[in-house]
Write a protein that holds these residues in place. Structure first.
Motif, PDB file in Angstrom:
ATOM      1  N   ASP A 642     -10.469   3.355   6.144  1.00  0.00           N
ATOM      2  CA  ASP A 642      -9.132   4.109   5.948  1.00  0.00           C
ATOM      3  C   ASP A 642      -8.116   3.719   7.275  1.00  0.00           C
ATOM      4  OD1 ASP A 642      -9.906   5.299   3.798  1.00  0.00           O
ATOM      5  OD2 ASP A 642     -11.014   6.935   4.778  1.00  0.00           O
ATOM      6  N   GLU A 646      -2.551   5.644   5.261  1.00  0.00           N
ATOM      7  CA  GLU A 646      -3.175   6.005   3.988  1.00  0.00           C
ATOM      8  C   GLU A 646      -3.780   7.449   4.109  1.00  0.00           C
ATOM      9  OE1 GLU A 646      -4.880   1.473   3.219  1.00  0.00           O
ATOM     10  OE2 GLU A 646      -6.017   2.964   3.895  1.00  0.00           O
ATOM     11  N   THR A 681       1.265   2.950  -1.957  1.00  0.00           N
ATOM     12  CA  THR A 681       0.663   2.582  -3.161  1.00  0.00           C
ATOM     13  C   THR A 681      -0.812   3.037  -2.830  1.00  0.00           C
ATOM     14  OG1 THR A 681      -0.037   0.394  -2.051  1.00  0.00           O
ATOM     15  CG2 THR A 681       1.883   0.433  -3.572  1.00  0.00           C
ATOM     16  N   LYS A 682      -1.319   3.496  -1.746  1.00  0.00           N
ATOM     17  CA  LYS A 682      -2.513   4.195  -1.526  1.00  0.00           C
ATOM     18  C   LYS A 682      -2.149   5.103  -0.277  1.00  0.00           C
ATOM     19  CE  LYS A 682      -7.085   2.874   0.338  1.00  0.00           C
ATOM     20  NZ  LYS A 682      -8.060   1.958   0.820  1.00  0.00           N
ATOM     21  N   ARG A 683      -2.833   6.302  -0.648  1.00  0.00           N
ATOM     22  CA  ARG A 683      -2.630   7.636   0.220  1.00  0.00           C
ATOM     23  C   ARG A 683      -3.726   8.804  -0.338  1.00  0.00           C
ATOM     24  NH1 ARG A 683       3.165  10.088  -0.920  1.00  0.00           N
ATOM     25  NH2 ARG A 683       2.433  11.126   0.707  1.00  0.00           N
ATOM     26  N   GLY A 710      -9.067   7.049  -8.092  1.00  0.00           N
ATOM     27  CA  GLY A 710      -9.918   7.376  -6.934  1.00  0.00           C
ATOM     28  C   GLY A 710     -10.989   8.369  -7.107  1.00  0.00           C
ATOM     29  N   MET A 729      -8.685   9.734  -1.796  1.00  0.00           N
ATOM     30  CA  MET A 729      -7.845   8.674  -1.668  1.00  0.00           C
ATOM     31  C   MET A 729      -7.523   7.766  -2.948  1.00  0.00           C
ATOM     32  SD  MET A 729      -6.677   7.038   1.054  1.00  0.00           S
ATOM     33  CE  MET A 729      -7.598   7.202   2.559  1.00  0.00           C
ATOM     34  N   GLU A 731      -5.277   5.200  -5.347  1.00  0.00           N
ATOM     35  CA  GLU A 731      -4.740   3.951  -5.380  1.00  0.00           C
ATOM     36  C   GLU A 731      -4.667   3.638  -6.751  1.00  0.00           C
ATOM     37  OE1 GLU A 731      -4.876  -0.397  -3.095  1.00  0.00           O
ATOM     38  OE2 GLU A 731      -6.922   0.855  -3.406  1.00  0.00           O
ATOM     39  N   HIS A 732      -3.490   3.366  -7.445  1.00  0.00           N
ATOM     40  CA  HIS A 732      -3.453   2.882  -8.773  1.00  0.00           C
ATOM     41  C   HIS A 732      -3.505   1.507  -8.801  1.00  0.00           C
ATOM     42  CE1 HIS A 732      -1.308   2.435 -12.616  1.00  0.00           C
ATOM     43  NE2 HIS A 732      -1.459   3.661 -12.654  1.00  0.00           N
TER      44      HIS A 732
END
Length: 776
Positions: A642, A646, A681-683, A710, A729, A731-732
């Protein structure tokens, strides 16, 4: 060669990669066949608990690309007609899993290594590891080995992949590697004409057995409910592919149980009842990575009888880690640094390995810890906590005995849903939210870092500015040189050249190692482990200030003792440091009391606390409280894959401090990338499911509009937010921007076993998002 069965993304990815090597990769590279046969694999569930466990595992495995199907008992029987399925509720099948020939796989690996310039030396025992450096307090590094023949082999690093010999090889150099050999059994029957060699491998944990065709009969492999250690003092150097005399008396009940799954095995002869050693670790996870004690010495051992099915993935991770300095998977739970010296003790290994083997095939409940070899470390307060009217139910926390909840009259009845101690847990949770709770957190790792260069050193490795005013605590992250997370902790500046670093128990030696390896040449920095020198009493809740003020002459008002202040106070004639900070999202104080005076202070607090409704609070409530606030925990919901941004911890980065910090370039780059594409786009997000039948633990899958994004990394009940709560976490897969509008407008759901629940998703904490309570 099984890809099904793990709730670890690391282990699952290792398995997938290894199967690909056996199936295609090694053959294409070397021309050698590994003997891989995709005959399939079936896991049997014959109880509601196992059915729930395997459905949860299946959901997680499918998310990672493993094609798992649930079978009816009759479908199971059609694939392995000799099974007794009268008590089976379901089977879980991966059609493309199967079996591999270990000898052929080993030869293919060897040929592949030689093709890349590798040298394999057989019958060449290592006498000792060679080192250089270490003078004047510097770090020592491994530089090669000396063979028993006297030959010196120089190397840029040494990897101890010694299997069950790894422990004694490491121990010779003072390195902690606590794997332990244990008896491992399998039975091979005489020929059984009805057996089809193309039948799948079947695993039946309830009867401690895996079953597969072998020769013209069957193999029944056993992982008994309580194992037996072998040669705790050391493995003979000349032992190789040997056998151990079977313990028939101990094993007969397990054999009978195993045969009950295939009744026809009772009617045929026994070709072989084999007992040979396998090595296991204290927590059933492998030991991989650099050791804390010296540089350039690595371990790749302790694979707990799944070495064949993870070998390729383990090799890939080790190679990338050594060559690039960066592992390709989450390694927070597998590094040598998680173990401590007491894990090497012979008595500890003897007792723990029995339970470690037993857990292999037992139902894996999410909150159940280890019961063997307990009591290695005790908080100074345990003498009081054990004597409370209702007493505490303790659990093992990195060797420490720590209360899980307060009521020993309730023995935990482990499960996946509502726990039988939930009302106790709820009561403790709400006491912190509404009044005041006392949490003993003495198990937390505490280091004093001193020296004239200590401030500059800690500022260099910390994202935040930790070298500001004296008597201030700072929450910060530590990153590696690639910009990935390595620690989540606090640093308190106690004076111009003295700081206290407090980190989680599981990362004790990792944090210590991270510091030690980054002290520059000539820097005056001294690290002292003070973990066992202080009790850590955590007073949290809206009435915590009132309680403390009633027993100290020091001014505890907000003006005199603001949020993040760290000051010496006096209680009951004892002076100690109090820090105003929280890990539960309330007004609260951490009290670091010298161990020899801790009980005195505790007694004063408890007596005064009667007026304020003080309640003792255990680890279950600590977990639910912190997850409602979205507070992170490195090694659980944060890991080495990570980034700061993010993880939602970019606020800890002081981008303007002089000298910057390790990993700053990654933060700058990531923020720029997010700005250019219009968002993240990721968090990491918080999820809340308010359906009372939903229980989150780990590995449940979050979806938006039907698309998986996720898995829940840590979950709990959230008694103050109205339902199960967790951290994901997200992320599409199509690169959607996960802004607040997207989080609000999407149809969010959780996949839990075979059930689907609607849920809410938050970029910030579900509880007190404006942080008003902690700054009362």
């Amino acid at each position: 060669m099984v890809t099904f069965g793990s709730l670890s993304s690391t282990s699952t990815e290792w398995r997938k990669y290894t199967k690909g090597l056996y199936e295609r990769g090694l053959r294409e590279e070397t021309g050698m066949d590994t003997g891989f046969k995709d005959v399939g694999f079936i896991e049997l569930a014959n109880s509601p608990s196992r059915l729930e466990e395997y459905r949860r595992v299946s959901t997680f495995n499918r998310y990672l690309g493993v094609d798992v199907s649930e079978l009816t008992p009759s479908q199971v029987l059609s694939k392995f007609p000799l099974l007794d399925v009268s008590d089976v509720l379901a089977g879980f099948e991966v059609k493309t899993d199967g079996r591999v020939n270990p000898y052929d796989a080993c030869m293919a690996f060897a040929k592949g290594a030689k093709g890349q310039g590798g040298l394999i030396r057989e019958n060449a025992p290592v006498k000792r590891v060679l080192y250089e450096g270490g003078e004047g307090g510097g770090r020592k590094r491994a530089r090669g080995v000396e063979l028993e023949s006297g030959e010196i082999v120089e190397a840029k690093c040494v990897i101890n992949a010694g299997g069950m010999w790894a422990r004694q090889m490491a121990e010779a150099d003072g390195i902690v590697c606590p794997n332990q050999a244990a008896e491992h059994y399998y039975l091979i029957t005489e020929g059984m004409p009805e057996v089809d060699r193309e039948w799948p491998v079947v695993e039946d944990g309830s009867n401690y057995v895996y079953i597969r065709p072998e020769g013209d009969g069957l193999m029944l492999g056993l992982f008994e409910g309580e194992g037996a250690s072998w040669n705790e003092g050391g493995i003979p150097s000349d032992f190789s592919f040997g056998e151990i005399q079977p313990d028939w008396d101990r094993m007969m009940p397990y054999l009978e149980s195993a045969m009950s799954r295939v009744p026809s095995t009772r009617n045929v002869g026994m070709k072989n009842f084999f007992c040979g050693p396998e090595s296991f670790t204290p927590d059933n996870n492998p030991i991989l990575g650099p050791v804390p004690e010296v540089d350039d010495y690595w371990i790749a051992a302790g694979l707990n009888s799944i070495g064949i099915l993870t070998a390729g993935g383990v090799g890939r991770t080790m190679a990338r880690w050594i060559n690039d300095g960066l592992p390709d998977v989450d390694v927070t739970g597998i590094t040598p640094s998680r173990f401590r010296a007491f894990h090497m003790e012979e008595e500890f290994r003897r007792e723990r390995v029995k339970e470690a083997i037993g857990k292999t095939y037992k139902c894996h409940y999410p909150n159940q810890g280890y019961e063997s070899a307990r009591g290695r470390k005790h908080s100074p307060l345990n003498v009081r906590l054990e004597a409370l009217t209702n007493e505490a139910t303790f659990r093992d926390v990195s060797g420490w005995e720590s209360p899980m909840y307060y009521d020993r009259t309730i023995e935990p009845a482990w499960g996946f849903g509502k726990e039988n101690y939930e009302e106790n847990w709820r009561s403790e949770h709400l006491a912190v939210r509404e009044g005041v709770g006392l949490i003993d957190m003495s198990f937390m790792s505490k280091f004093v870092v001193g020296g004239k260069d200590a401030g500059g050193f800690l500022n260099r490795i910390s994202t935040a500015d930790v070298d500001g005013d004296d008597d201030v605590i700072t929450y910060t992250q530590w990153l590696d040189e690639f910009g990935y997370l390595q620690a989540d902790l606090t640093v308190t500046k106690m004076g111009p050249d003295e700081f206290m670093v407090v980190a989680t128990d599981t990362q004790h030696r990792h944090v210590e190692q991270h510091m030690a390896r980054r002290i520059g040449t000539g820097e005056d920095v001294k690290i002292t482990d003070r973990t066992e020198d202080y009790a850590y009493i955590n007073l949290q809740g809206p009435r915590s200030r009132e309680l403390l003020q009633s027993i100290t002459a020091n001014d505890m008002s907000d003006a005199a003792f603001p949020f993040r202040a760290a000051k010496e106070i006096e209680v009951g004639g004892v002076n100690f440091r109090a820090v105003r900070i929280t890990y539960v999202g309330e007004l609260g104080y951490e009290l670091y009391v010298p161990k020899e005076r801790a009980v005195e202070v505790y007694d004063v607090i408890v007596e005064a606390g009667k007026e304020f409704g003080l309640k003792h609070v255990g680890l279950k409530a600590l977990g639910s409280l912190r997850l409602e606030k979205g507070y992170r925990d490195y090694g659980h919901d944060l890991d080495n894959t990570d980034t700061l941004v993010e993880a939602g911890l970019g606020f800890t980065a002081d981008m303007k401090k002089e000298g910057g910090f390790i990993g700053k370039e990654k933060v700058v780059e990531e923020r720029k990338k997010n700005k250019n594409r219009g968002g993240m786009t990721k968090r990491m997000v918080s999820v809340v499911c308010r359906d009372p039948s939903c229980y989150l633990h780990h590995g449940e899958i979050l979806t938006v509009d039907g698309v998986p994004v996720g898995e829940v990394r840590a979950g709990s009940q959230g008694f103050s937010v109205g339902g199960a709560v967790g951290l994901v976490m997200a992320e599409h897969p199509e690169g959607a921007i996960l802004n607040k509008k997207f989080l609000k407008d999407g149809k969010w759901q959780l996949l839990v076993a075979d059930r689907i629940y609607d849920c809410d998703v938050y970029a910030g904490p579900p509880y007190d998002p404006k942080n008003e309570k902690i700054k009362m």
